[in-house]
Design a protein around this motif. Sequence first.
Motif, PDB file in Angstrom:
ATOM      1  N   ILE A 249       0.827  -1.199   0.000  1.00 30.13           N
ATOM      2  CA  ILE A 249       0.000   0.000   0.000  1.00 30.13           C
ATOM      3  C   ILE A 249       0.866   1.256   0.000  1.00 30.13           C
TER       4      ILE A 249
ATOM      5  N   PHE B 193      -6.251   2.416  -2.877  1.00 28.05           N
ATOM      6  CA  PHE B 193      -6.411   1.039  -2.425  1.00 28.05           C
ATOM      7  C   PHE B 193      -7.722   0.849  -1.676  1.00 28.05           C
TER       8      PHE B 193
ATOM      9  N   LEU C 205      -5.352   2.636   4.056  1.00 32.44           N
ATOM     10  CA  LEU C 205      -6.241   2.367   2.931  1.00 32.44           C
ATOM     11  C   LEU C 205      -7.061   3.601   2.575  1.00 32.44           C
TER      12      LEU C 205
END
Length: 249
Positions: free
Chosen positions: A100, A110, A126
């Motif tokens: 990530i 993401f 995220l």
Amino acid sequence: MGGIPAMKGSIRISEIFGPTVQGEGPLIGRPTVFVRTGGCDYRCRWCDTLYAVLPEFREDWTLMTPTAILTEVERLSSSAPVLVSLSGGNPALQPLAPLIEQGRQKGHTFALETQGSVAQSWFAALDWLILSPKPPSSGMATDWQALDDCVAAAKSGTQRVVKVTVFDDNDYAYARLVANRYPALPVYLQVGNSAPLITHAGPGREEADIDDLMQRFRWLVDKVAADGWFTATVLPQLHVLAWGNRRGV
């Protein structure tokens, strides 16, 4: 999760494919590249990705470094920034933080979908966390503390939503329970695929039962409308309607 020698920082990958469109949840219709991890701590009765779950498929999984995964994502997207959908199996079991971090440096976003059984501190990195706790028809029991921990781990910088697959009245009641527990999170209801490509009993078919899916969708829409649950979003399985049970689309 044996069968593949462990390497520090490596990630078990079932498949990487795209660009296609996201077929479920809040990002439905968005162009995306899928990174599907191998391995899961659940055994849902109606799982539609058993090839990324069951140990007998582990020889088909590949251990990849974050750099190698990102190289494949960039090859598929022609190096253009793209939404990367992290799925499984349960991707929360994998060490995805470096992937990530590297991907966001290159402009990728993401989204991760998980049943919410394992919380990770890197959920906070995220863009989207789609929590998909499994209803009674799955045969799995919800660990509510673990689900609470997943919600908390994502922090305010991550878009958090709940997505529940609904097959019957008991699943619908479960979805209401989840929604009441997390009133601040948007709720997405999705009909399930009763005839996936691979079942616990063996191979299924590439062709999906579209009539069954649409009948379930109409039933769910009618139920939500009659219940006055106007904050819920009701979705079909878009990818199944378009491509059936084919993989890699």
